[in-house]
Design a protein around this motif. Structure first.
Motif, PDB file in Angstrom:
ATOM      1  N   PRO A 186      60.380  26.974  40.872  1.00 42.28           N
ATOM      2  CA  PRO A 186      60.424  26.793  39.424  1.00 42.28           C
ATOM      3  C   PRO A 186      59.202  26.054  38.909  1.00 42.28           C
ATOM      4  O   PRO A 186      58.488  25.391  39.661  1.00 42.28           O
ATOM      5  CB  PRO A 186      61.710  25.973  39.214  1.00 42.28           C
ATOM      6  CG  PRO A 186      61.946  25.286  40.514  1.00 42.28           C
ATOM      7  CD  PRO A 186      61.404  26.190  41.582  1.00 42.28           C
ATOM      8  N   GLY A 187      58.955  26.175  37.622  1.00 44.74           N
ATOM      9  CA  GLY A 187      57.839  25.494  36.988  1.00 44.74           C
ATOM     10  C   GLY A 187      57.907  25.696  35.492  1.00 44.74           C
ATOM     11  O   GLY A 187      58.814  26.360  34.966  1.00 44.74           O
ATOM     12  N   GLU A 188      56.949  25.142  34.782  1.00 48.06           N
ATOM     13  CA  GLU A 188      56.923  25.242  33.327  1.00 48.06           C
ATOM     14  C   GLU A 188      56.820  26.703  32.891  1.00 48.06           C
ATOM     15  O   GLU A 188      56.003  27.464  33.414  1.00 48.06           O
ATOM     16  CB  GLU A 188      55.747  24.439  32.770  1.00 48.06           C
ATOM     17  CG  GLU A 188      55.723  24.368  31.250  1.00 48.06           C
ATOM     18  CD  GLU A 188      54.573  23.525  30.733  1.00 48.06           C
ATOM     19  OE1 GLU A 188      54.461  23.377  29.504  1.00 48.06           O
ATOM     20  OE2 GLU A 188      53.788  23.007  31.569  1.00 48.06           O
ATOM     21  N   ASN A 189      57.651  27.085  31.926  1.00 48.90           N
ATOM     22  CA  ASN A 189      57.659  28.429  31.345  1.00 48.90           C
ATOM     23  C   ASN A 189      57.971  29.513  32.374  1.00 48.90           C
ATOM     24  O   ASN A 189      57.555  30.661  32.217  1.00 48.90           O
ATOM     25  CB  ASN A 189      56.315  28.736  30.661  1.00 48.90           C
ATOM     26  CG  ASN A 189      56.051  27.820  29.492  1.00 48.90           C
ATOM     27  OD1 ASN A 189      56.962  27.471  28.746  1.00 48.90           O
ATOM     28  ND2 ASN A 189      54.799  27.398  29.331  1.00 48.90           N
ATOM     29  N   ARG A 190      58.699  29.168  33.412  1.00 48.82           N
ATOM     30  CA  ARG A 190      59.130  30.141  34.410  1.00 48.82           C
ATOM     31  C   ARG A 190      60.646  30.339  34.320  1.00 48.82           C
ATOM     32  O   ARG A 190      61.368  29.387  34.089  1.00 48.82           O
ATOM     33  CB  ARG A 190      58.764  29.689  35.823  1.00 48.82           C
ATOM     34  CG  ARG A 190      57.286  29.544  36.066  1.00 48.82           C
ATOM     35  CD  ARG A 190      57.028  29.047  37.490  1.00 48.82           C
ATOM     36  NE  ARG A 190      55.617  28.716  37.698  1.00 48.82           N
ATOM     37  CZ  ARG A 190      55.124  28.197  38.821  1.00 48.82           C
ATOM     38  NH1 ARG A 190      55.957  27.951  39.848  1.00 48.82           N
ATOM     39  NH2 ARG A 190      53.839  27.924  38.925  1.00 48.82           N
ATOM     40  N   LYS A 191      61.081  31.585  34.513  1.00 45.15           N
ATOM     41  CA  LYS A 191      62.505  31.900  34.510  1.00 45.15           C
ATOM     42  C   LYS A 191      62.901  32.484  35.857  1.00 45.15           C
ATOM     43  O   LYS A 191      62.166  33.288  36.436  1.00 45.15           O
ATOM     44  CB  LYS A 191      62.826  32.896  33.385  1.00 45.15           C
ATOM     45  CG  LYS A 191      62.635  32.337  31.988  1.00 45.15           C
ATOM     46  CD  LYS A 191      63.031  33.347  30.932  1.00 45.15           C
ATOM     47  CE  LYS A 191      62.870  32.766  29.523  1.00 45.15           C
ATOM     48  NZ  LYS A 191      63.261  33.751  28.484  1.00 45.15           N
ATOM     49  N   TRP A 199      60.569  32.815  40.508  1.00 44.63           N
ATOM     50  CA  TRP A 199      60.535  32.281  39.149  1.00 44.63           C
ATOM     51  C   TRP A 199      59.353  32.939  38.447  1.00 44.63           C
ATOM     52  O   TRP A 199      58.206  32.851  38.908  1.00 44.63           O
ATOM     53  CB  TRP A 199      60.415  30.762  39.168  1.00 44.63           C
ATOM     54  CG  TRP A 199      61.724  30.110  39.469  1.00 44.63           C
ATOM     55  CD1 TRP A 199      62.578  29.527  38.575  1.00 44.63           C
ATOM     56  CD2 TRP A 199      62.355  29.972  40.750  1.00 44.63           C
ATOM     57  NE1 TRP A 199      63.692  29.042  39.211  1.00 44.63           N
ATOM     58  CE2 TRP A 199      63.586  29.295  40.549  1.00 44.63           C
ATOM     59  CE3 TRP A 199      62.000  30.358  42.062  1.00 44.63           C
ATOM     60  CZ2 TRP A 199      64.454  29.008  41.587  1.00 44.63           C
ATOM     61  CZ3 TRP A 199      62.876  30.070  43.098  1.00 44.63           C
ATOM     62  CH2 TRP A 199      64.095  29.397  42.862  1.00 44.63           C
ATOM     63  N   ALA A 255      56.761  33.918  35.350  1.00 43.33           N
ATOM     64  CA  ALA A 255      56.042  33.508  34.136  1.00 43.33           C
ATOM     65  C   ALA A 255      55.379  34.738  33.545  1.00 43.33           C
ATOM     66  O   ALA A 255      54.861  35.589  34.281  1.00 43.33           O
ATOM     67  CB  ALA A 255      54.995  32.448  34.472  1.00 43.33           C
TER      68      ALA A 255
END
Length: 236
Positions: A133-138, A117, A119
């Motif tokens: 996964p995490g915040e602002n991760r694709k 994932w 960022a």
């Protein structure tokens, strides 16, 4: 003017160029070769809906230090069609990479999938790959094959499933694998021309004019040398 030998395909809707390291597909810095401007001068510009000039526009991203297949739309309708095709993962993108030899590359499976994932740090123009996964991760997915190895380098073939900012560079670095010349992502030393040993080898996508047919091209390294020749031989 761009050399005819570097035009891999062209029709009324699109152009595919064998990009050299150091050329920009978009947002060229001062003193940098801007491929849209060069192609506009060579092939002429199209027009948008308002009748204003439309420069050939990159459909997918290839980093400035990377070489190989890069696709440009020649008209707004073609750009819309191709953007949709790429977002639906209807395009096939294969890369070659020359990787510095280290203990990690000697222990990984000969082929497999990498899933991370990613960022993006916009201020540093750098991506970071995480295991979850995490915040602002694709999500970023690629498949790889180790095609051959020498004393100092090994050669990998990489198929991209997703298309994220600096995806291959960030994912390999997260696994302790470093592309030759890529100082930003952990390589030991730079290349003389400022490029890195990552090359977009193959590209295939639906034709804007005939959506039931695919356009496919293969790009030789635009400035071949002994290392690229060894890489090419290992891919056979």
């Amino acid at each position: 003017m761009i050399e005819e030998s570097r035009i891999l395909y062209t029709d009324s809707s699109c152009i595919i160029v064998n990009k050299r390291a150091g050329e920009a597909a978009e947002g060229a810095a001062p003193g940098m070769v801007s491929l849209p401007e060069v192609l506009g001068k060579t092939f002429g510009t199209g027009q948008n809906a308002g009748g204003n000039p439309f420069l050939p526009t990159a459909v997918h991203r290839i980093d400035v230090p990377v070489s190989g297949c890069i696709l440009f739309a020649r008209t707004p309708p073609a750009l819309t069609f191709l953007n949709t095709a790429f977002s639906r993962r209807q395009a096939v993108k294969t890369y070659w990479a020359v990787i510095e030899q280290n203990e990690k590359i000697r222990t990984i499976p000969e082929s497999g999938e990498l899933r991370h994932w990613i960022a993006v740090d916009g201020r540093r123009n750098k991506s970071f790959a995480f295991s979850g996964p995490g915040e602002n991760r694709k999500e970023a997915v690629l498949r790889y094959r180790v095609a051959g190895a020498g004393d100092r380098y090994c050669f990998m073939e990489i198929d991209l499933t997703t298309g994220r900012h600096h995806q291959i560079r960030a994912q390999l670095a997260a696994e302790g694998l470093f592309i030759k010349g890529d100082l930003k992502y952990g390589a030991r030393r730079s290349e003389r021309n400022g490029g890195i040993r990552l090359h977009a080898r193959f590209l295939s996508f639906p034709s804007p004019d005939r959506p039931d047919q695919y356009i496919s091209v293969t790009a030789e390294p635009p400035l071949p040398d002994r290392l690229w020749e060894a890489c090419m031989q290992s891919m056979v």
